[in-house]
Design a protein around this motif. Structure first.
Motif, PDB file in Angstrom:
ATOM      1  N   LYS A   2       0.819  -1.212   0.000  1.00 51.51           N
ATOM      2  CA  LYS A   2       0.000   0.000   0.000  1.00 51.51           C
ATOM      3  C   LYS A   2       0.855   1.264   0.000  1.00 51.51           C
ATOM      4  CE  LYS A   2      -2.362  -0.590   3.736  1.00 51.51           C
ATOM      5  NZ  LYS A   2      -3.265  -0.338   4.885  1.00 51.51           N
ATOM      6  N   GLN A   6       2.121   5.491  -4.395  1.00 57.30           N
ATOM      7  CA  GLN A   6       0.894   6.157  -3.987  1.00 57.30           C
ATOM      8  C   GLN A   6       0.787   7.575  -4.542  1.00 57.30           C
ATOM      9  OE1 GLN A   6      -1.789   4.769  -1.829  1.00 57.30           O
ATOM     10  NE2 GLN A   6      -0.715   3.149  -2.928  1.00 57.30           N
ATOM     11  N   ARG A  12      -2.214   4.181  -7.584  1.00 50.73           N
ATOM     12  CA  ARG A  12      -2.548   4.210  -6.160  1.00 50.73           C
ATOM     13  C   ARG A  12      -3.709   3.283  -5.827  1.00 50.73           C
ATOM     14  NH1 ARG A  12      -4.779   9.719  -5.221  1.00 50.73           N
ATOM     15  NH2 ARG A  12      -2.600  10.355  -5.404  1.00 50.73           N
ATOM     16  N   GLU A  13      -4.769   3.325  -6.621  1.00 51.64           N
ATOM     17  CA  GLU A  13      -5.940   2.511  -6.344  1.00 51.64           C
ATOM     18  C   GLU A  13      -5.618   1.021  -6.412  1.00 51.64           C
ATOM     19  OE1 GLU A  13      -8.875   3.630  -5.414  1.00 51.64           O
ATOM     20  OE2 GLU A  13      -8.300   5.741  -5.540  1.00 51.64           O
ATOM     21  N   TYR A  16      -2.974  -0.034  -3.458  1.00 46.03           N
ATOM     22  CA  TYR A  16      -3.611   0.065  -2.145  1.00 46.03           C
ATOM     23  C   TYR A  16      -4.609  -1.064  -1.962  1.00 46.03           C
ATOM     24  CZ  TYR A  16      -5.290   2.343   2.094  1.00 46.03           C
ATOM     25  OH  TYR A  16      -5.606   2.632   3.406  1.00 46.03           O
ATOM     26  N   TRP A  17      -5.333  -1.411  -3.025  1.00 44.02           N
ATOM     27  CA  TRP A  17      -6.291  -2.509  -2.915  1.00 44.02           C
ATOM     28  C   TRP A  17      -5.580  -3.850  -2.763  1.00 44.02           C
ATOM     29  CZ3 TRP A  17      -7.464  -6.987  -5.569  1.00 44.02           C
ATOM     30  CH2 TRP A  17      -8.666  -7.620  -5.210  1.00 44.02           C
ATOM     31  N   LYS A 142      -4.927   7.881   0.328  1.00 45.97           N
ATOM     32  CA  LYS A 142      -5.792   6.752   0.671  1.00 45.97           C
ATOM     33  C   LYS A 142      -5.990   6.628   2.178  1.00 45.97           C
ATOM     34  CE  LYS A 142      -7.444   4.367  -1.712  1.00 45.97           C
ATOM     35  NZ  LYS A 142      -8.755   4.475  -2.406  1.00 45.97           N
ATOM     36  N   GLN A 143      -4.891   6.841   2.945  1.00 51.23           N
ATOM     37  CA  GLN A 143      -5.043   6.807   4.399  1.00 51.23           C
ATOM     38  C   GLN A 143      -5.939   7.944   4.878  1.00 51.23           C
ATOM     39  OE1 GLN A 143      -2.209   6.367   2.715  1.00 51.23           O
ATOM     40  NE2 GLN A 143      -0.628   5.307   3.912  1.00 51.23           N
ATOM     41  N   GLN A 145      -8.408   9.326   3.252  1.00 50.13           N
ATOM     42  CA  GLN A 145      -9.797   9.036   2.903  1.00 50.13           C
ATOM     43  C   GLN A 145     -10.452   8.078   3.885  1.00 50.13           C
ATOM     44  OE1 GLN A 145      -9.518   7.669  -1.161  1.00 50.13           O
ATOM     45  NE2 GLN A 145      -9.402   9.752  -2.001  1.00 50.13           N
ATOM     46  N   GLU A 146      -9.645   7.278   4.566  1.00 49.33           N
ATOM     47  CA  GLU A 146     -10.188   6.347   5.554  1.00 49.33           C
ATOM     48  C   GLU A 146     -10.887   7.080   6.694  1.00 49.33           C
ATOM     49  OE1 GLU A 146     -10.255   2.978   5.621  1.00 49.33           O
ATOM     50  OE2 GLU A 146      -9.449   2.945   3.585  1.00 49.33           O
TER      51      GLU A 146
END
Length: 573
Positions: A2, A6, A12-13, A16-17, A142-143, A145-146
């Protein structure tokens, strides 16, 4: 995985997935998400199929292009499954916890349900705001957005955008480090020092054409904007947690979908000022944007009110904090009209203001006890009086109940006792009472060089005194609420930023508790959950040692033996 690539939006998507890191976290916390279930099935199947293709390629003669094609097809199928399974609109959840601790509270869900149409959360990141520069850089998107994952669960159409710019900030550290450099030159130093791509940051002139962020200090901030045009800011705070909790996020959402209570602070008679930052004034809990518990961040609108004209009808709560001069006849009429229409009030007095506050308080059946309450202590001055929530106060306002359970108290640096007479039609509920026997000192005023002594002949009475009252009555079909404090310093800038050694003070709890009740429980948002039923585990020292041996040694040893047996059987075949 992940953490790889990034900074590239498309890659990134995928990375990260694909990352297995943290995938079991929600399961452990009791939340089952369809995305995680599909992930484990898909990734396990992916590598099993890749292994089969590899073994077949070694045993069978086939063009290398066919093998690559198989690899690519399998990866493509897994990527498609991963993409669709991670779309918020296609994800389902099951919260297995007893208190639904992984799910927004019902109050927050109700607010989100009212928000029809699209919602965009735009995060503005200033390169010169070094405190939050790395919070939402491309590698951390991404972090970041969590933090809104629970809200996206109930409103999948939320879109998150990120805007990077540089502009002037007030930062003494930068002034010391680069005293002779302007904003542009400081930006170049930061870009060079942190190896950033300068082309991704908008120049001051460009960002100012899009939005004026100077009122926010050009700090890290998010703009919440509905499809229908309503906007509000969501901030970060100067405390150890820094980022907003559910209370602050939901308050911002609620501001977008409905009218929130407006608090008016009376001016013109020497009252506490909501704009000044001096120890005596009230800026911290009203308009201080980096303070989490300020009214502004908890869902209230704040404005100053002058009694030279009628109080605006949109004022829901009027705060009168220590008047130091009397009201003029016209001003008295305008205030009486507000009271007569059933407006809620918070009135804060001081022992020295009895002359001006008693006439006002008399309309509610309240009177200041003559003199100033004193408490003899070996460590603190006599005029520092400690009060605790009453049983009635705990039942009325849950914030005060939580305060009592944690054994917190309120410190009053100079307070009057309150007496109540029900003849004015109000019902009184005592909220705070002195934690010990104190008396109303009538003679001593210098508590440093002089000594306070109980003198009954002067009318001094030693007992427990009420220092805060909640008053209610029915007016125009609704319940009018009035809160009276015998001390105006308890929520001042100075007291909220100070501490008293040996005293577990929690004066700031007065703010959300009082205004929650005065706003008819509208805001701050109530995000309480039931007490977990299994919050106690009894384990003796001997039992703990036994389970340590079982979990750390016996079970791993059995797994190793099992693996060895399987390996021997496979070799035999």
């Amino acid at each position: 995985m992940k953490n790889l690539w990034q900074e590239f939006e498309l890659v990134r998507e995928i990375t990260y997935w694909l990352s297995i890191s943290g995938r079991s976290g929600e399961f452990i916390r009791g939340l089952i998400c369809s995305e995680d279930v599909i992930y484990f099935i898909t990734v396990s199947a992916l590598f099993l199929v890749l292994t089969v293709i590899r073994l077949q390629a070694n045993r069978q003669k086939a063009p290398w292009t066919m093998t690559i094609g198989k690899y690519s097809s399998v990866l493509l199928i897994a990527s498609v499954i991963g993409y669709f399974s991670s779309r918020p609109a296609l994800m389902t959840y099951y919260d297995a916890t007893a208190t639904k601790s992984n799910t927004l509270t019902e109050n927050s869900q109700d607010v989100v349900a009212k928000m029809k149409g699209g919602l965009t959360i735009t995060t503005y990141v200033n390169a010169l705001d070094l405190n939050d520069l790395w919070t939402a850089m491309p590698a951390q998107v991404k972090q970041d957005q969590e933090r809104f994952r629970q809200y996206v669960r109930f409103k999948p159409e939320i879109k998150m955008k990120y805007v990077y710019y540089y502009d002037t900030v007030i930062d003494p550290r930068q002034d010391e480090r680069w005293p002779d450099k302007n904003t542009q030159e400081r930006f170049q130093e930061i870009v060079k020092g942190y190896h950033l791509d300068s082309t991704m940051f908008l120049a001051p002139t460009t960002i100012r054409k899009q939005i004026d962020l100077w009122p926010e200090g050009n700090r890290f901030v998010r703009l919440l904007e509905r499809e229908s045009g309503e906007k509000t800011f969501l901030r970060v705070y100067n405390d150890m947690y820094h980022h907003p909790f559910e209370t602050e996020i939901t308050a911002a959402f609620k501001r977008l979908v409905m009218e929130l209570p407006k608090v008016g602070f009376l001016t013109g008679h020497g009252e506490r000022d909501v704009k000044k930052i001096g120890d005596r004034d009230y800026n911290t809990f009203t308009w201080d944007k980096p303070f989490r518990n300020s009214l502004l961040n908890q869902g209230f609108d704040v404005e100053e009110v002058n009694l030279n004209s009628p109080i605006p009808k949109d004022i829901n709560i009027l705060v009168i904090a220590e008047m130091r001069s009397e009201l003029l006849p016209t001003q008295k009429t305008n205030l009486d009209q507000y009271i007569a229409r059933g407006g809620n009030l918070m009135i804060l007095s001081e022992p020295k203001r009895k002359e001006y506050m008693d006439p006002l308080l008399a309309e509610f059946g309240v009177k200041l006890v003559p003199g100033q309450l004193v408490s003899i202590s070996e460590d603190h001055a006599p005029d520092l009086v400690v009060v605790k929530p009453t049983k009635e106060g705990q039942e009325l306002i849950y914030h005060f109940d939580q305060m009592a359970k944690l054994e917190y108290v309120v410190v009053n640096p100079g307070v009057s006792g309150l007496e109540f007479n029900p003849e004015k039609g109000y019902k009184a509920i005592p909220l705070f009472v002195t934690d010990s026997l104190v008396w109303n000192e009538m003679q001593t005023t210098d508590f440093v060089d002089d000594t306070a002594r109980l003198n009954p002949d002067l009318g001094e009475v030693q007992q427990r005194y009420n220092t805060t009252l909640a008053l209610t009555r029915k007016v125009n079909g609704r319940t009018q609420k009035v809160m009276v404090f015998g001390d105006a310093d308890c929520i001042s800038n100075g007291e909220l930023s100070s501490g008293h050694k040996g005293i577990r003070a929690s004066n700031f709890t007065l703010i959300p508790g009082s205004f929650f009740w005065l706003s008819d429980e509208e805001v701050p948002i109530d995000v309480r959950r039931p007490t977990p039923p299994d919050d106690l585990v009894y384990l003796s020292e001997k039992e703990a040692s036994t389970w340590t041996i079982i979990l750390r040694w016996i079970i791993p040893a059995l797994m190793i033996i099992l693996a060895f047996v399987i390996w021997l059987r496979r070799r035999g075949r």
